[in-house]
Write a protein that holds these residues in place. Structure first.
Motif, PDB file in Angstrom:
ATOM      1  N   ASN A 143     -45.078-125.811 -17.514  1.00 57.52           N
ATOM      2  CA  ASN A 143     -43.546-127.333 -18.244  1.00 57.52           C
ATOM      3  C   ASN A 143     -42.054-126.472 -18.251  1.00 57.52           C
ATOM      4  O   ASN A 143     -41.353-126.074 -19.475  1.00 57.52           O
ATOM      5  CB  ASN A 143     -43.853-128.231 -19.668  1.00 57.52           C
ATOM      6  CG  ASN A 143     -42.954-128.706 -19.909  1.00 57.52           C
ATOM      7  OD1 ASN A 143     -42.089-129.258 -19.017  1.00 57.52           O
ATOM      8  ND2 ASN A 143     -42.869-128.572 -21.533  1.00 57.52           N
ATOM      9  N   PHE A 144     -41.230-126.261 -16.740  1.00 52.71           N
ATOM     10  CA  PHE A 144     -40.061-125.726 -17.047  1.00 52.71           C
ATOM     11  C   PHE A 144     -38.918-126.324 -17.381  1.00 52.71           C
ATOM     12  O   PHE A 144     -38.261-126.303 -17.169  1.00 52.71           O
ATOM     13  CB  PHE A 144     -40.344-124.903 -15.646  1.00 52.71           C
ATOM     14  CG  PHE A 144     -41.062-124.433 -14.993  1.00 52.71           C
ATOM     15  CD1 PHE A 144     -41.085-122.707 -15.753  1.00 52.71           C
ATOM     16  CD2 PHE A 144     -41.900-124.537 -14.210  1.00 52.71           C
ATOM     17  CE1 PHE A 144     -41.957-121.441 -15.182  1.00 52.71           C
ATOM     18  CE2 PHE A 144     -42.455-123.666 -14.048  1.00 52.71           C
ATOM     19  CZ  PHE A 144     -42.703-122.394 -14.718  1.00 52.71           C
ATOM     20  N   GLY A 145     -39.253-127.459 -18.003  1.00 52.61           N
ATOM     21  CA  GLY A 145     -38.261-128.726 -18.759  1.00 52.61           C
ATOM     22  C   GLY A 145     -37.452-127.714 -19.599  1.00 52.61           C
ATOM     23  O   GLY A 145     -36.916-128.326 -20.359  1.00 52.61           O
ATOM     24  N   HIS A 146     -38.949-127.027 -20.697  1.00 48.11           N
ATOM     25  CA  HIS A 146     -38.710-126.725 -21.516  1.00 48.11           C
ATOM     26  C   HIS A 146     -38.214-125.228 -21.777  1.00 48.11           C
ATOM     27  O   HIS A 146     -37.839-124.451 -21.063  1.00 48.11           O
ATOM     28  CB  HIS A 146     -40.177-126.611 -22.341  1.00 48.11           C
ATOM     29  CG  HIS A 146     -40.111-126.117 -23.330  1.00 48.11           C
ATOM     30  ND1 HIS A 146     -40.078-124.954 -24.636  1.00 48.11           N
ATOM     31  CD2 HIS A 146     -40.673-127.038 -24.541  1.00 48.11           C
ATOM     32  CE1 HIS A 146     -39.637-125.370 -26.062  1.00 48.11           C
ATOM     33  NE2 HIS A 146     -40.489-126.494 -26.220  1.00 48.11           N
ATOM     34  N   VAL A 147     -36.907-125.279 -23.018  1.00 45.92           N
ATOM     35  CA  VAL A 147     -36.068-123.494 -22.699  1.00 45.92           C
ATOM     36  C   VAL A 147     -37.021-122.902 -22.504  1.00 45.92           C
ATOM     37  O   VAL A 147     -36.540-121.790 -21.983  1.00 45.92           O
ATOM     38  CB  VAL A 147     -34.647-124.181 -23.731  1.00 45.92           C
ATOM     39  CG1 VAL A 147     -35.392-124.628 -24.461  1.00 45.92           C
ATOM     40  CG2 VAL A 147     -33.712-123.447 -23.382  1.00 45.92           C
ATOM     41  N   ASP A 148     -38.243-122.753 -23.601  1.00 42.19           N
ATOM     42  CA  ASP A 148     -38.487-121.386 -23.781  1.00 42.19           C
ATOM     43  C   ASP A 148     -39.339-121.443 -22.510  1.00 42.19           C
ATOM     44  O   ASP A 148     -39.655-119.771 -21.926  1.00 42.19           O
ATOM     45  CB  ASP A 148     -38.756-121.861 -25.269  1.00 42.19           C
ATOM     46  CG  ASP A 148     -37.937-122.031 -26.239  1.00 42.19           C
ATOM     47  OD1 ASP A 148     -37.423-120.916 -26.402  1.00 42.19           O
ATOM     48  OD2 ASP A 148     -38.345-122.655 -27.054  1.00 42.19           O
ATOM     49  N   VAL A 149     -40.707-122.092 -22.266  1.00 44.47           N
ATOM     50  CA  VAL A 149     -41.299-121.900 -20.941  1.00 44.47           C
ATOM     51  C   VAL A 149     -39.982-121.470 -19.672  1.00 44.47           C
ATOM     52  O   VAL A 149     -40.515-120.128 -19.295  1.00 44.47           O
ATOM     53  CB  VAL A 149     -42.240-122.960 -20.574  1.00 44.47           C
ATOM     54  CG1 VAL A 149     -42.804-123.113 -19.301  1.00 44.47           C
ATOM     55  CG2 VAL A 149     -42.540-123.339 -22.111  1.00 44.47           C
ATOM     56  N   LEU A 150     -38.903-122.288 -19.253  1.00 46.09           N
ATOM     57  CA  LEU A 150     -38.023-121.470 -18.574  1.00 46.09           C
ATOM     58  C   LEU A 150     -37.120-120.130 -19.207  1.00 46.09           C
ATOM     59  O   LEU A 150     -36.894-119.437 -17.769  1.00 46.09           O
ATOM     60  CB  LEU A 150     -36.959-122.516 -18.321  1.00 46.09           C
ATOM     61  CG  LEU A 150     -35.975-122.013 -17.141  1.00 46.09           C
ATOM     62  CD1 LEU A 150     -36.850-122.107 -16.303  1.00 46.09           C
ATOM     63  CD2 LEU A 150     -34.200-123.014 -17.590  1.00 46.09           C
ATOM     64  N   GLY A 151     -37.492-120.012 -19.872  1.00 44.82           N
ATOM     65  CA  GLY A 151     -36.388-118.746 -20.759  1.00 44.82           C
ATOM     66  C   GLY A 151     -37.704-117.134 -20.414  1.00 44.82           C
ATOM     67  O   GLY A 151     -36.736-116.552 -19.834  1.00 44.82           O
ATOM     68  N   ILE A 152     -38.531-117.684 -20.950  1.00 46.85           N
ATOM     69  CA  ILE A 152     -39.446-116.589 -20.636  1.00 46.85           C
ATOM     70  C   ILE A 152     -39.842-115.997 -19.142  1.00 46.85           C
ATOM     71  O   ILE A 152     -39.562-115.298 -18.158  1.00 46.85           O
ATOM     72  CB  ILE A 152     -40.515-116.574 -21.508  1.00 46.85           C
ATOM     73  CG1 ILE A 152     -41.315-117.439 -20.508  1.00 46.85           C
ATOM     74  CG2 ILE A 152     -40.758-116.759 -22.705  1.00 46.85           C
ATOM     75  CD1 ILE A 152     -43.390-117.326 -21.495  1.00 46.85           C
ATOM     76  N   SER A 153     -40.106-116.883 -18.164  1.00 48.53           N
ATOM     77  CA  SER A 153     -40.332-117.110 -16.512  1.00 48.53           C
ATOM     78  C   SER A 153     -38.705-116.132 -16.432  1.00 48.53           C
ATOM     79  O   SER A 153     -38.925-115.313 -15.439  1.00 48.53           O
ATOM     80  CB  SER A 153     -39.386-118.098 -16.097  1.00 48.53           C
ATOM     81  OG  SER A 153     -39.972-118.266 -14.838  1.00 48.53           O
TER      82      SER A 153
END
Length: 259
Positions: A105-115
């Motif tokens: 769910n890369f629409g979530h800022v923290d999932v995208l952030g750690i990626s």
């Protein structure tokens, strides 16, 4: 808003996650800097590292996320940046509060952030594996002094242990003041007094290594420079492209870049 302060260890960060659920505090800041104050009226709480709490959080993440997400989480932690710590904390809370997998769910800022942080740390890992150069000491130890942007020594030890199994080596992080030492059997994490680095290396409490360079090291150094110059095609020199693939901050490790 509460601000959790931990000791900068992975156990400490996971202990912060545990405390969030223990006290039902999910809207919190996290920092490894005890002097950081995000706001005049913030509650500044020091969270002690707790192995049992950290293990429970880590096992829970293993059950609810993929191996790739766990890797991203750990790599983000190794960035040593408060922004990345915040993404890790928020990501863990998001994982435990969700009823379905959220890894992609890369629409979530923290999932995208750690990626995104994991990509930066992973890039630094690969560059260290490519650009680390060793100097041979008189006692047979191969030494390399590095200063990576992120704490990647825990990530590169497997690569160097596999590649250099027949020699003793030490890769020392000058900025973080610790190193990884291979004794032909096991990789050890060591610390030493930075002021003594020009005279001796201390491993544990019983072993000392002189770091006076081997007599042939200067010759090997010059042979490598001669080889590099002989295969270099000056007419095809493209410094802009070269710096793109080998940034100047890595030149200090490379024999061919020194006079």
């Amino acid at each position: 808003m509460a601000t959790y302060c931990f000791d900068g260890t992975f156990t400490g960060l996971l202990s912060c996650v545990f405390r969030c659920f223990q006290f039902k505090e999910f809207d919190v800041n996290v920092t490894a800097n005890s002097k950081s104050q995000n706001g005049l009226f913030d509650d500044f709480i020091e969270v002690a590292s707790n192995d049992e709490h950290a293990q429970r959080v880590w096992q829970g993440l293993k059950q609810k996320t993929s191996a790739n997400s766990l890797r991203n989480f750990y790599y983000s932690f190794l960035s040593e940046k408060d922004e990345a710590f915040q993404h890790c904390l928020n990501f863990a809370i998001y994982v435990f509060q969700s009823q379905k997998p959220i890894d992609r769910n890369f629409g979530h800022v923290d999932v995208l952030g750690i990626s995104q942080w994991a990509k930066q740390v992973g890039r630094e890992k690969h560059r260290m594996e490519a650009f680390v150069r060793f100097k041979k000491c008189k006692d047979g130890l191969f030494l390399s002094l590095v200063r990576p942007d992120f704490n990647v020594l825990p990530l590169i030890e497997k690569h160097f242990k596999s590649r250099y199994q027949d020699q003793k080596w030490l890769i020392y992080d000058e900025q973080r003041k610790f190193g990884i030492y291979y004794d032909l059997d096991t990789v050890h994490q060591i610390e030493m007094n930075a002021h003594e680095i020009d005279t001796q290396l201390k491993v544990g409490h019983s072993q000392n290594f002189s770091i006076e360079l081997d007599d042939d090291e200067v010759l090997y150094d010059q042979l490598w420079k001669d080889y590099f110059n002989s295969v270099n095609i000056k007419a095809r020199k493209n410094m802009k492209l070269h710096i793109q693939y080998v940034p100047k901050r890595y030149w200090r490790y490379m024999n061919e870049k020194t006079l």
